[in-house]
Design a protein around this motif. Sequence first.
Motif, short mmCIF file in Angstrom:
data_model
loop_
_atom_site.label_atom_id
_atom_site.label_comp_id
_atom_site.label_asym_id
_atom_site.label_seq_id
_atom_site.Cartn_x
_atom_site.Cartn_y
_atom_site.Cartn_z
N ARG A 7 1.01 -1.07 -0.02
CA ARG A 7 0.20 0.06 0.12
C ARG A 7 1.05 1.24 0.02
O ARG A 7 1.94 1.35 0.71
N ALA A 8 0.42 2.18 -0.70
CA ALA A 8 1.16 3.60 -0.72
C ALA A 8 1.33 4.11 0.63
O ALA A 8 2.61 4.52 0.95
N GLY A 9 0.40 4.04 1.35
CA GLY A 9 0.33 4.93 2.57
C GLY A 9 1.28 4.32 3.51
O GLY A 9 2.22 5.03 4.35
N LEU A 10 1.54 2.57 3.51
CA LEU A 10 2.42 2.38 4.63
C LEU A 10 3.94 2.18 3.91
O LEU A 10 4.78 2.11 4.59
N PHE A 11 3.96 2.26 2.39
CA PHE A 11 5.07 2.74 1.78
C PHE A 11 5.94 3.99 2.55
O PHE A 11 7.08 3.88 2.84
N PHE A 12 5.35 5.02 2.59
CA PHE A 12 5.51 6.25 3.31
C PHE A 12 5.87 6.09 4.80
O PHE A 12 6.82 6.71 5.26
N ALA A 13 5.05 5.45 5.70
CA ALA A 13 5.21 5.07 6.58
C ALA A 13 6.53 4.36 6.97
O ALA A 13 7.36 4.67 8.10
N ASN A 14 7.02 3.48 6.12
CA ASN A 14 8.04 2.80 6.17
C ASN A 14 9.30 3.45 5.93
O ASN A 14 10.40 3.29 6.73
#
Length: 438
Positions: free
Chosen positions: A116-123
């Motif tokens: 998911r894109a949102g989780l990518f930025f959180a990572n």
Amino acid sequence: MRQVNLTPDIPAGAIAQSLYLCAMPAPKDRRLPHIYLIILIDVIVGAAIGPVMPEFVRGLPQPQLWLSVGTGLFLGVQLFSAPVLGRLSDGYGRRPIFILSAVGTLLANGLLLPVRAGLFFANRVSDGLTNGMYSTVRSALTDISPPEKLFKNLGIEGAIISLGFVLGPMASGVLLTLLQVAPGQEAAYVVRLAVVLAALNVVLSVLLRETHTRRNGVRGAELRTELALALNPLTLWARLREKETTTPGIRRIVLTQVALTLSTGYYFYFVPFISQGPMHLDARGISYFFMFFGALSIVLNYVFYTYLADRINQRKAIVWLAALGVPVLAAYGLVGTSVVALYALVVIDCFTLSLIQGLLEGLLAQRTTDADRGEIFGLNQAFQGLASFTTTLVFGALSVLDLRLPWAWFALCLAAVAVLAAWRVPGQPAKNGVAEAH
């Protein structure tokens, strides 16, 4: 004349044993390969997910811009995490920071399991917080390196990082090829591999023996002050000026590294450039490219730092390597669809600008002490984090206009490296270092 016995209480056998021990070569410190292994796996974890990162932003408008934003988040948070981790490593030792960073990397990669894109930025934010450990890595290597082997050991660190950039994409490519993973599922498989390797690094970090013996702890008030200072770039500059008064030359080395970091933002730009640009390389093609780049870099870095780095004038070497690298960076933007031209430029790249980083790290390490090593490397990495964040914003914005424009920016920054390394204050002795030109 009265004869004086210089060793009245020492038995002859003890003297003979001491002489024998002195004549024996010093045993190798097993912590050195242990640290190298931790570095290698950490880089493999980060490099393995590089080829599949476009999957996380696919479907978003201007995907190359969002890849750049992710990189900016990852590098930008190191602005404050690196000095804090460096200060903690001076107070409590290097080993706890290795463990903290390894656990942070494991948790950060766990966030990527749902693609998911949102989780990518959180990572990117989570992983960046603990990636500030590389100030601790260089402090640990300096802790256990004899002066005559300092350049070699830090240079080998650079070769190890290059090896990680080979093995990471290679592991991804082999995994996707052997398992015949269907398009759309590639990211999930690669992330699982990264999680397993990150877990292995937690174990290795726990088993590492401490390298820093002069520990005196860090009080809560000191840590809060450190964090507040790290969040303000102006206070970082003031602290660097303060260090300059006690250790002349540090400021010039750090500024040169800032310029180099601005230029080496192209490492992170390669993925969006060759995946979203005219070449349109897929995950396997990106993997093969980084395998070639990293393999050649390993060989050249190892030979250079083992046999040449401590025998040359480092300042002049940086000037020439940077000057020769400027047209290489400019030419990357002109390769068009030619994969052959891309690979040819990478060969020249490995012989020039890719060799500079280790020289600067060695010069900086020579000017640290046991008491402030982590702090200085932390400050240096913080400035590099700021530079990385800045260059990511710049190349992200330029790539929206034209995917070729960021290469002009990288070339300009590398030219600044040559200028900073060449500039020496009149009247100062010319020695083997950038630091004499402060």
